[in-house]
Write an enzyme that holds these catalytic residues in place. Structure first.
Site, mmCIF file in Angstrom:
data_model
loop_
_atom_site.group_PDB
_atom_site.id
_atom_site.type_symbol
_atom_site.label_atom_id
_atom_site.label_comp_id
_atom_site.label_asym_id
_atom_site.label_seq_id
_atom_site.Cartn_x
_atom_site.Cartn_y
_atom_site.Cartn_z
ATOM 1 N N HIS B 70 0.870 -1.186 0.000
ATOM 2 C CA HIS B 70 0.000 0.000 0.000
ATOM 3 C C HIS B 70 0.899 1.225 0.000
ATOM 4 C CE1 HIS B 70 -3.483 -2.495 1.841
ATOM 5 N NE2 HIS B 70 -3.570 -2.436 0.533
ATOM 6 N N GLU B 73 1.733 4.093 2.756
ATOM 7 C CA GLU B 73 2.241 3.751 4.086
ATOM 8 C C GLU B 73 3.757 3.940 4.117
ATOM 9 O OE1 GLU B 73 0.594 -0.206 4.574
ATOM 10 O OE2 GLU B 73 -1.442 0.542 4.398
ATOM 11 N N ARG B 128 -3.293 4.677 -2.344
ATOM 12 C CA ARG B 128 -3.095 3.366 -1.708
ATOM 13 C C ARG B 128 -2.903 2.226 -2.715
ATOM 14 N NH1 ARG B 128 -5.888 0.187 2.648
ATOM 15 N NH2 ARG B 128 -6.775 -1.691 1.749
ATOM 16 N N HIS B 197 2.960 -3.741 6.659
ATOM 17 C CA HIS B 197 2.087 -2.589 6.409
ATOM 18 C C HIS B 197 2.242 -1.593 7.566
ATOM 19 C CE1 HIS B 197 -0.751 -4.541 3.366
ATOM 20 N NE2 HIS B 197 0.070 -5.523 3.700
ATOM 21 N N GLU B 271 1.374 -4.673 11.060
ATOM 22 C CA GLU B 271 0.903 -3.287 10.932
ATOM 23 C C GLU B 271 1.799 -2.493 11.879
ATOM 24 O OE1 GLU B 271 -1.563 -1.528 9.447
ATOM 25 O OE2 GLU B 271 -2.524 -3.125 8.313
#
Lengths: 93, 310
Positions: B70, B73, B128, B197, B271
């Site tokens: 993505h 990020e 994104r 991510h 994440e």
């Protein structure tokens, strides 16, 4: 280059499943152009919602009318982007 | 000019060109350990580069790492750069990483979605998806983390090209995804996949597209617990962990579900950190703290993989 002047990111906390469903419905509203940076998942867990400036009033009214609590995580997205760009340029120098 | 990693600022965000140049610098500085391979091209014909960390051998068991699928990020790609450098620098110094690389290879794709990343630098910082054109729609791009052939098309992905979670017309429609699929299946000996991510402080494993626990749930869960504990020991950053479906929501067509269903037992997705104020716009001062705390967690997973061959 797309600018984000006046856009905000709201930190929204749904307190029950019904409010989560309402937030998901908000995501479906193409006219508002909102973007969940962090999706609504479980009651009590915060989600983050990027709201373009033209939709701010409508989204805040929607949240308040359904008793969904929120706070402003980013006051002005463009201001942060300008700072980010400046920092990158300084680092290059 | 002599190439040198010492002039690269790991505490700053970089453009795609700067990162791609740096890949060559890393290879030049560690020629006996690191090489650069191209696994395909993006939709806009940018090369998809993977760093290969190898001390020799043929088709050794391997670990796959990717960052930045993505594009917005940014702390993820920056963490990828820092981590790749750390892998190279610590080989021969850190016993754990030395031991891993003496028996396994590591493949690391730092900019997994280069078109999107370039677009975040030129036109829309908050982009994104990929940049592929969708037939019949004015909306561009596919969410490459909903495009994998694992419950493709199910809940938690969108059929609307204008959605940020648009799954694409069919599984592996995105060359950025298909290139990884072909590489991993072609390699045939990938034992772990870690897809990184940002930004909600989680470590997750399959499944995302269904509620059934993965057959290896207990082992994956225990390893995740250890990893997040060791991560928290650095700066006190607390992560949640568990299967994707339990931790966040149903998400179909994700990288780790595809990997797991294709025989990669140790499939995890990180994440990275959330300071609670910036989301995807994390200041660059946070890059090194983020990468530093992530390192022991990555090491835990990689060591476990090495010590539990299958």
């Amino acid at each position: 280059e797309q600018l984000f002047v006046g856009d905000q990111v709201l930190r929204v906390t749904a307190s029950n499943e019904e409010q989560i469903a309402l937030l998901r419905a908000l995501d479906e509203r193409e006219d508002l152009q909102v973007d969940f940076w962090r999706d609504p998942t479980k009651p009590g867990r915060p989600s983050d919602l990027h709201v373009p400036f033209p939709s701010l009033q409508a989204v805040k009214i929607f949240l308040e009318s359904h008793g969904i609590s929120y706070s402003i995580m980013i006051e002005d997205v463009q201001q942060l982007l300008d700072e980010e760009k400046k920092t990158m340029m300084l680092a290059r120098g | 000019l002599e190439r040198s990693a010492s002039t690269f600022d790991f505490a700053s965000y970089h453009t795609l060109d700067e990162i791609y140049d740096w890949l060559d610098t890393l290879v030049a500085n560690h020629p006996s350990l690191v090489s650069k391979i191209q696994i395909g091209e993006s939709y806009e014909k940018r090369p998809l580069y993977v760093l290969k960390f190898s001390t020799g051998g043929s088709n050794r068991p391997a670990i796959w790492l990717d960052t930045g699928i993505h594009s917005r990020e940014w702390v993820t790609q920056a963490t990828g750069v820092w981590t790749a450098n750390k892998l190279a620098e610590e080989y021969g110094r850190d016993p754990s990483i030395t031991s891993i690389l003496d028996s396994m290879d590591i493949f690391f794709e730092i900019v997994t979605n280069p078109d999107g990343y370039a677009f975040t630098h030129s036109s829309n910082r908050l982009w994104r998806k990929t940049r592929s054109i969708n037939a019949g729609s004015s909306c561009v791009g596919v969410d490459p983390n909903r495009n994998w052939d694992a419950g493709f098309g199910g809940a938690g992905s969108s059929s609307s090209p204008c959605s940020e979670t648009y799954r694409g017309p069919y599984a592996h429609s995105e060359s950025e995804v298909k290139s990884i699929v072909d590489f991993i299946l072609g390699h045939g000996n990938v034992k772990a996949l870690i897809s990184i991510h940002s930004y909600s402080q989680m470590l997750m494993f399959p499944y995302g597209y269904k509620r059934t626990p993965a057959p290896d749930y207990q082992e994956l869960n225990e390893l995740a617990k250890k990893a997040v504990n060791d991560l928290a020991a650095v700066y006190g950053t607390e992560y949640t962990y568990g299967s994707i479906v339990d931790t966040i929501y149903v998400a179909s067509g994700t990288t780790v579900d595809w990997a797991y269903e294709n025989g990669v037992k140790y499939s995890y997705t990180f994440e990275l950190r959330d300071t609670g104020r910036y989301g995807f716009l994390l200041p660059s001062t946070q890059i090194i703290p983020t990468a530093t705390e992530t390192w022991p967690a990555l090491l835990d997973i990689m060591l476990h993989v090495q010590q539990h061959p299958y």
